[in-house]
Write an enzyme that holds these catalytic residues in place. Sequence first.
Site, short mmCIF file in Angstrom:
data_model
loop_
_atom_site.label_atom_id
_atom_site.label_comp_id
_atom_site.label_asym_id
_atom_site.label_seq_id
_atom_site.Cartn_x
_atom_site.Cartn_y
_atom_site.Cartn_z
N ASP A 173 0.83 -1.20 0.00
CA ASP A 173 0.00 0.00 0.00
C ASP A 173 0.86 1.25 0.00
O ASP A 173 2.08 1.20 0.15
CB ASP A 173 -1.04 -0.01 1.13
CG ASP A 173 -0.46 0.29 2.50
OD1 ASP A 173 0.75 0.56 2.61
OD2 ASP A 173 -1.23 0.27 3.48
N ASN A 181 -3.98 12.88 0.58
CA ASN A 181 -5.35 13.38 0.44
C ASN A 181 -5.58 14.67 1.21
O ASN A 181 -6.21 15.60 0.71
CB ASN A 181 -6.35 12.32 0.92
CG ASN A 181 -6.60 11.24 -0.12
OD1 ASN A 181 -6.52 11.49 -1.32
ND2 ASN A 181 -6.90 10.03 0.34
N HIS A 186 -8.36 15.03 -2.68
CA HIS A 186 -8.73 13.67 -3.08
C HIS A 186 -8.54 13.42 -4.56
O HIS A 186 -8.31 12.29 -4.98
CB HIS A 186 -10.17 13.37 -2.66
CG HIS A 186 -10.33 13.18 -1.18
ND1 HIS A 186 -10.13 11.98 -0.55
CD2 HIS A 186 -10.64 14.06 -0.20
CE1 HIS A 186 -10.32 12.10 0.75
NE2 HIS A 186 -10.63 13.37 0.99
N ASP A 190 -6.63 10.27 -6.03
CA ASP A 190 -7.13 9.39 -7.09
C ASP A 190 -6.10 9.24 -8.20
O ASP A 190 -5.89 8.15 -8.74
CB ASP A 190 -8.43 9.95 -7.68
CG ASP A 190 -9.63 9.75 -6.77
OD1 ASP A 190 -9.49 9.04 -5.75
OD2 ASP A 190 -10.70 10.30 -7.08
N GLU A 216 -6.07 2.24 -0.40
CA GLU A 216 -4.76 2.43 -1.03
C GLU A 216 -3.94 1.15 -1.08
O GLU A 216 -2.74 1.18 -1.35
CB GLU A 216 -3.97 3.51 -0.28
CG GLU A 216 -3.53 3.15 1.12
CD GLU A 216 -4.53 3.53 2.20
OE1 GLU A 216 -4.09 3.81 3.33
OE2 GLU A 216 -5.75 3.55 1.92
#
Length: 295
Positions: A173, A181, A186, A190, A216
């Site tokens: 991750d 974020n 955000h 993304d 993630e």
Amino acid sequence: MSEWKTRITKIQVAAPVATAGEGCLVLIYPPGAEIGKKFPLERSEVVVGRGTDCDIQVDRDSVSRRHARFFRDPGNGAWSIQDMGSTNGSYVNDIQVQSQALCDGDLVKIGGAIFKFLTGANVESAYHEEIYRMTIVDGLTGVHNKRYFLEFLDREMARCLRYGRPLSLVMFDIDHFKRINDEHGHLTGDHVLKEIARRLQPRIRREELLARYGGEEFSAVLPETTAQGCQEFGEQIRQMVAREPFEFEGDKLQVTISVGLATIEGQPMDALAFIKIADENLYRAKRAGRNRVVG
């Protein structure tokens, strides 16, 4: 309360066979109760935005009050999108556009929402195919989702046991993803998720699988791969992520991943127990300082 609303001002009965100009939008991201919802483009112009006066209302902070409009050419029936001065922009296949003609299958991003545009001779059939695809593919990153990953892992573990062959599992991750974020927004988060999938996809062989496990966290299943080969794979993907900064709308940020590994070679084991070994190694990598491979 649902975040997605459609204001219908005119209802048309669909013909048995779609006309050349017929089209629809299908919500493929973010996950939630409305995912897979079809928004028919029933009039010559359809406005999408956060405002209650929009034809398709997307009640999210990243979406402007009147974000974009979809309109049809009266001559040939082709559809286009035009940004309406939105704050975060409108994107077609990850490219920011002001005005762009649309092709069947294009991915349209409105703030944090992603729609798939469908048009052509058989929109209904294409819609049902897309719904099936959404059951196995993550809408944001384009790699397989957790559901498909678990089915694939079960099959490969059974084959590994039957033939006494090695099977490796990689769980990884993004380090400090919440900070990304919080500090960059955000939409940047993304982009990082999508870019990691894009960078790593070429490294995945045909018989292997890359999937988004959740949030993630990603996973990779490596059939016929020993512990040494798994270690090499983990180090390769760690370097592929860390080697170059990630760029989005003028921001540059350094991103790293932590990687946990597990390998079995013909011994019986439950799939969840196998995942737990790799996950525990992932968190050992986190505790040891991140940006490293443990297994």
